[in-house]
Write a protein that holds these residues in place. Structure first.
Motif, PDB file in Angstrom:
ATOM      1  N   ASP A  40      -9.693  41.969 -11.446  1.00  0.00           N
ATOM      2  CA  ASP A  40     -10.403  40.714 -10.823  1.00  0.00           C
ATOM      3  C   ASP A  40      -9.823  39.881 -10.392  1.00  0.00           C
ATOM      4  N   ALA A  41      -7.967  39.831 -10.442  1.00  0.00           N
ATOM      5  CA  ALA A  41      -7.115  39.013  -9.918  1.00  0.00           C
ATOM      6  C   ALA A  41      -7.050  39.121  -8.390  1.00  0.00           C
ATOM      7  N   PRO A  42      -7.104  38.108  -7.482  1.00  0.00           N
ATOM      8  CA  PRO A  42      -6.539  38.295  -6.132  1.00  0.00           C
ATOM      9  C   PRO A  42      -5.985  38.955  -5.231  1.00  0.00           C
ATOM     10  N   ALA A  43      -5.924  39.292  -4.219  1.00  0.00           N
ATOM     11  CA  ALA A  43      -4.330  40.148  -4.020  1.00  0.00           C
ATOM     12  C   ALA A  43      -3.804  38.645  -3.162  1.00  0.00           C
ATOM     13  N   ARG A  44      -2.616  38.762  -2.938  1.00  0.00           N
ATOM     14  CA  ARG A  44      -1.651  37.526  -3.090  1.00  0.00           C
ATOM     15  C   ARG A  44      -0.525  38.115  -1.890  1.00  0.00           C
ATOM     16  N   HIS A  45      -0.443  37.063  -0.948  1.00  0.00           N
ATOM     17  CA  HIS A  45       0.022  37.315   0.384  1.00  0.00           C
ATOM     18  C   HIS A  45       0.762  36.831   0.941  1.00  0.00           C
ATOM     19  N   ALA A  46       2.256  36.706   1.567  1.00  0.00           N
ATOM     20  CA  ALA A  46       2.500  35.255   2.697  1.00  0.00           C
ATOM     21  C   ALA A  46       3.324  35.787   3.665  1.00  0.00           C
ATOM     22  N   LEU A  47       2.941  35.454   4.738  1.00  0.00           N
ATOM     23  CA  LEU A  47       3.985  35.288   5.482  1.00  0.00           C
ATOM     24  C   LEU A  47       4.915  34.192   5.604  1.00  0.00           C
ATOM     25  N   ILE A  48       6.435  34.416   5.809  1.00  0.00           N
ATOM     26  CA  ILE A  48       7.808  33.249   5.965  1.00  0.00           C
ATOM     27  C   ILE A  48       8.449  33.628   6.997  1.00  0.00           C
ATOM     28  N   ILE A  49       8.903  32.333   7.652  1.00  0.00           N
ATOM     29  CA  ILE A  49       9.212  32.827   8.644  1.00  0.00           C
ATOM     30  C   ILE A  49      10.512  31.069   8.567  1.00  0.00           C
ATOM     31  N   GLY A  50      11.769  31.875   8.759  1.00  0.00           N
ATOM     32  CA  GLY A  50      12.772  31.362   9.524  1.00  0.00           C
ATOM     33  C   GLY A  50      13.209  31.420  10.782  1.00  0.00           C
ATOM     34  N   ILE A  51      13.788  29.540  11.264  1.00  0.00           N
ATOM     35  CA  ILE A  51      14.226  29.927  11.902  1.00  0.00           C
ATOM     36  C   ILE A  51      15.325  28.803  12.984  1.00  0.00           C
ATOM     37  N   SER A  83       5.336  41.631   6.845  1.00  0.00           N
ATOM     38  CA  SER A  83       6.374  42.796   7.872  1.00  0.00           C
ATOM     39  C   SER A  83       7.693  42.846   6.983  1.00  0.00           C
ATOM     40  N   GLY A  84       7.089  43.254   5.270  1.00  0.00           N
ATOM     41  CA  GLY A  84       8.105  43.415   4.656  1.00  0.00           C
ATOM     42  C   GLY A  84       9.625  42.371   4.226  1.00  0.00           C
ATOM     43  N   GLY A  85       9.514  41.392   4.548  1.00  0.00           N
ATOM     44  CA  GLY A  85      10.304  39.700   4.321  1.00  0.00           C
ATOM     45  C   GLY A  85      10.156  39.420   5.234  1.00  0.00           C
ATOM     46  N   ALA A  86      11.405  38.316   5.150  1.00  0.00           N
ATOM     47  CA  ALA A  86      11.020  36.926   6.503  1.00  0.00           C
ATOM     48  C   ALA A  86      10.896  37.202   7.691  1.00  0.00           C
ATOM     49  N   LEU A  87       9.888  36.245   8.155  1.00  0.00           N
ATOM     50  CA  LEU A  87      10.348  36.949  10.309  1.00  0.00           C
ATOM     51  C   LEU A  87      11.966  36.020   9.898  1.00  0.00           C
ATOM     52  N   GLU A  88      12.330  36.443  11.047  1.00  0.00           N
ATOM     53  CA  GLU A  88      13.401  35.915  11.318  1.00  0.00           C
ATOM     54  C   GLU A  88      13.996  35.421  12.891  1.00  0.00           C
ATOM     55  N   ASN A  89      13.771  33.868  12.806  1.00  0.00           N
ATOM     56  CA  ASN A  89      14.466  34.010  15.001  1.00  0.00           C
ATOM     57  C   ASN A  89      13.108  34.576  15.266  1.00  0.00           C
ATOM     58  N   PRO A  90      11.966  34.487  15.334  1.00  0.00           N
ATOM     59  CA  PRO A  90      10.661  34.770  16.327  1.00  0.00           C
ATOM     60  C   PRO A  90      10.876  34.565  17.843  1.00  0.00           C
ATOM     61  N   THR A  91      10.547  34.867  18.602  1.00  0.00           N
ATOM     62  CA  THR A  91      10.347  34.437  19.716  1.00  0.00           C
ATOM     63  C   THR A  91       7.827  33.831  19.890  1.00  0.00           C
ATOM     64  N   ARG A  92       8.302  33.499  20.701  1.00  0.00           N
ATOM     65  CA  ARG A  92       6.627  32.715  20.792  1.00  0.00           C
ATOM     66  C   ARG A  92       6.007  33.872  20.516  1.00  0.00           C
ATOM     67  N   ALA A  93       6.584  34.964  21.202  1.00  0.00           N
ATOM     68  CA  ALA A  93       4.754  36.113  21.362  1.00  0.00           C
ATOM     69  C   ALA A  93       5.288  37.054  19.924  1.00  0.00           C
ATOM     70  N   HIS A  94       6.398  36.654  19.371  1.00  0.00           N
ATOM     71  CA  HIS A  94       6.497  37.210  18.078  1.00  0.00           C
ATOM     72  C   HIS A  94       6.195  36.628  17.057  1.00  0.00           C
ATOM     73  N   LEU A  95       5.586  35.145  17.532  1.00  0.00           N
ATOM     74  CA  LEU A  95       5.028  34.487  15.736  1.00  0.00           C
ATOM     75  C   LEU A  95       3.731  34.611  16.265  1.00  0.00           C
ATOM     76  N   ILE A  96       3.182  34.058  17.650  1.00  0.00           N
ATOM     77  CA  ILE A  96       1.925  34.319  17.784  1.00  0.00           C
ATOM     78  C   ILE A  96       0.954  36.083  16.824  1.00  0.00           C
ATOM     79  N   ALA A  97       1.897  36.668  17.211  1.00  0.00           N
ATOM     80  CA  ALA A  97       1.807  37.907  16.621  1.00  0.00           C
ATOM     81  C   ALA A  97       1.853  38.320  14.999  1.00  0.00           C
TER      82      ALA A  97
END
Length: 276
Positions: A40-51, A83-97
């Motif tokens: 019954d509990a909702p699925a919980r997801h996170a997108l974490i970005i640091g530059i 993606s299994g962890g924080a997204l670090e220093n992404p380019t514009r294309a990577h960030l949008i994707a």
């Protein structure tokens, strides 16, 4: 005497069997209830970005460290980290994707958290997040084509049925641009950042109010990230209670320099959020 002793042992064995069956029944009921609650509990997801590392804008000290720490804390609370962890220093294309991919995989009714730490700009009623490859962002004419509009994310989230999402923007001051109309994203953006969906809810939280700068921090974390981590140590089940804690702690840690600013598509979200 022997018959009586045998009868007593038989009675004892029957009673032990009854007790064992009772214990098994209780444990099975408890397990079934736990499974039902989990379903019954909702699925919980996170997108974490640091530059931290920019081609043109001033490099930051804490953004990546903040993102790693928040990703770790949410993972411990049962969130699935994109993606299994924080997204670090992404380019514009990577960030949008990443934004598109994260929104696309959210199931109906999910709880979603997005955290961004880095530079940002406000232009024409919209906030833009600055990617690591920002060398071509020199004037206001370059922002749309080389930065990422925050509504790129909130629009995708709004399109997911029944999703309750929290977007946390810890954007620090970026280098000035030539021409008028572009200012550093000093925490709070504009109504253009918030996209309302047919259902679900979006809460957009900036590290600072209009006219204030979201500090990178002199210690291990920014004031906003430190406040989030503190709120997640023993998280209150409701989102509004957690946001109240984050706002108070950010104000305290910044010595009053930052006032957390919040936009949302509708009223309070009272359902459990950080904990099931």
């Amino acid at each position: 005497m022997t018959n009586g002793l045998c009868a007593w042992h038989a009675h004892r064995r029957r009673w032990a069997l009854v007790c064992a069956l009772l214990v098994i029944s209780i444990l099975s009921a408890a397990l079934s209830s736990a499974r039902a609650d989990a379903q019954d509990a909702p699925a919980r997801h996170a997108l974490i970005i640091g530059i931290n590392d920019y081609e043109r804008a001033r490099d930051l000290n804490n953004a990546v460290h903040d993102a790693r720490a928040i990703a770790g804390r949410l993972d411990a609370l049962g969130f699935s980290i994109f993606s299994g962890g924080a997204l670090e220093n992404p380019t514009r294309a990577h960030l949008i994707a990443a934004m598109r991919g994260f929104a696309a995989q959210l199931p109906e009714g999910a709880v979603a958290v997005v955290y961004f730490a880095g530079h940002g700009l406000a232009l024409g009623g919209n906030s833009y997040l600055i990617p690591a490859n920002d060398s071509l962002i020199v004037s206001r004419d370059d922002v749309h084509g080389h930065a990422v509009a925050l509504r790129t994310l909130t629009g995708r989230l709004a399109g997911r049925p029944g999703v309750i999402d929290l977007v946390l923007i810890d954007a620090c001051q970026a280098n000035g641009l030539r021409g008028s109309g572009a200012t550093a994203l000093s925490g709070a953006g504009a109504a253009g950042d918030l996209v309302a969906g047919a259902d679900g809810a979006t809460t957009l939280v900036y590290a600072a109010a209009p006219g204030q700068i979201a500090l990178d921090g002199d210690g291990d974390h920014s004031p906003f990230a430190d406040a989030i981590l503190s709120a997640l140590e023993e998280p209150d089940p409701t989102l509004d209670a957690a946001l109240g804690s984050i706002a108070r702690e950010t104000h305290r840690l910044s010595d009053g320099a930052q006032t957390v600013w919040t936009l949302r598509t509708y009223g309070a979200v009272d359902a459990p959020f950080f904990v099931p």
